[in-house]
Design a protein around this motif. Structure first.
Motif: not given
Length: 365
Positions: A46-47, A144-145, A227-232
């Motif tokens: 988000s940031q 957000d973008t 792995p969390q970023f891929r999930k997002i």
């Protein structure tokens, strides 16, 4: 004997309880770990991809904006269209021009005004131009973008809007993208839009590759969060998160011009750029311009002139000296007036390159 058996049963019971307790603690630890990773990943994401607002006109900015130029010569029509539930803002310049429609997809952090020198060039050379604010940017809706694949979704929405707009849908469509947009204009070729030609400035091949590159360079703990970023990405973008620029280029028979500078420190020429994946390109209508040696112009100004690059170096040094003299009272507008800041030189295009692009588009029609 009975006492021995009882002691054995008690021991086994205690052992079972200890093992069970240990497993529970491990499960709790794992849950807490992944919950913590998930929370950190969402916050970081988000940031990283927050909203982008236009710099206020009452502040100094080195960019050329429409408000400063001849608004009669470069008159524009404001338009609005839907992109996955958000209403986006766009502008059409050169309404009387009929050579074709040039759609410009900007970089992350850029607004529809950020590429005004390029807009002027295309309008002056007979092209109609469509520029827009992506989701979460300036006059467009969105909290957000969203991420590195959003540029494809928004460009898809632009082209869908153009296809149902009578004043534009009969024009041959040319795409120009920079960075975030440089990825989008190539990845969009995975779709079925009637694109005649594409120019990608400093485009990346995959959003995930870029995010990994920045992640590894900024934190040694990145692999725990990956792995969390891929999930997002999957949650936000679905199948779009699997698109690559090279796949789009190869799927189409569209002429594509790739422009990359070797000194680009954002989209690296040897790892994340489309240029770095050039050996995977099978489309025979691809042309590559690689700026190296004395010809380098970086990332933000990959389409800029060498003269502008020298001026930017001088300006940066001038501002540094001015600021260090009295940081508390340093005022950008005062400094700009003192040095007679030349916005046109700061933003001067590489006109040889732009003329080449103009001919590239003409030949593609």
């Amino acid at each position: 004997m009975e006492k021995v058996m009882n002691r054995g049963l008690s021991f086994r019971k205690a052992t079972f309880i200890a093992v069970a307790s240990g497993k529970i603690l491990i499960i709790l630890f794992v849950c807490l770990f992944f919950y913590g990773c998930s929370s950190i990943a969402h916050k970081t994401y988000s940031q990283t991809f927050g909203r982008v607002e236009r710099v206020s006109y009452d502040r100094f900015t080195p960019s050329i904006t429409w408000s400063e130029m001849d608004q009669m010569k470069y008159s524009r029509e404001e338009v609005h269209f839907n992109s996955k539930g958000n209403i986006l803002q766009g502008y059409v310049y050169g309404a009387a021009n009929t050579s074709g429609l040039v759609v410009i997809s900007g970089g992350l952090g850029a607004t529809a005004d950020s590429y005004f020198p390029m807009i002027m060039y295309f309008v002056d050379n007979g092209w109609r131009v469509f520029v827009f604010n992506n989701t979460g940017v300036d006059g467009s809706e969105g909290n957000d973008t969203r991420g590195l694949y959003q540029s494809v979704i928004d460009l898809d929405s632009v082209l869908s809007y153009v296809s149902i707009t009578n004043s534009m849908n009969d024009l041959p469509i040319m795409l120009v993208g920079h960075s975030w947009g440089g990825f989008a204009v190539c990845a969009i070729l995975n779709y079925e839009h009637p694109i005649k030609a594409v120019v990608s400035f400093a485009g990346y091949n995959s959003g995930s590759e870029v995010f990994d590159e920045f992640g590894r360079s900024s934190s040694k703990f990145y692999n725990f969060l990956k792995p969390q970023f891929r999930k997002i990405e999957k949650q936000r973008f679905g199948d779009v998160a699997h698109l690559t620029a090279v796949d789009g280029i190869n799927k189409s028979f569209v002429p594509v011009l790739i422009v990359q500078s070797s000194d680009d420190h954002i989209i690296l020429s040897n790892t994340t750029s489309i240029y770095a994946h050039r050996e995977k390109i099978t489309n025979p209508r691809v042309e590559i311009i690689f700026k190296d040696g004395e010809e380098v112009t970086g990332h933000e100004r990959v389409f800029g002139s060498l003269r502008s690059m020298e001026y930017i170096k001088w300006i940066n040094e001038s501002w540094r000296k001015y600021y260090e003299t009295d940081p508390e009272n340093a005022r950008a507008l005062q400094w700009a007036n003192d040095v007679n800041f030349d916005k046109m030189l700061e933003n001067e295009l590489d006109f040889d390159l732009m003329d080449h692009i103009h001919e590239f588009f003409i030949n593609a029609k």
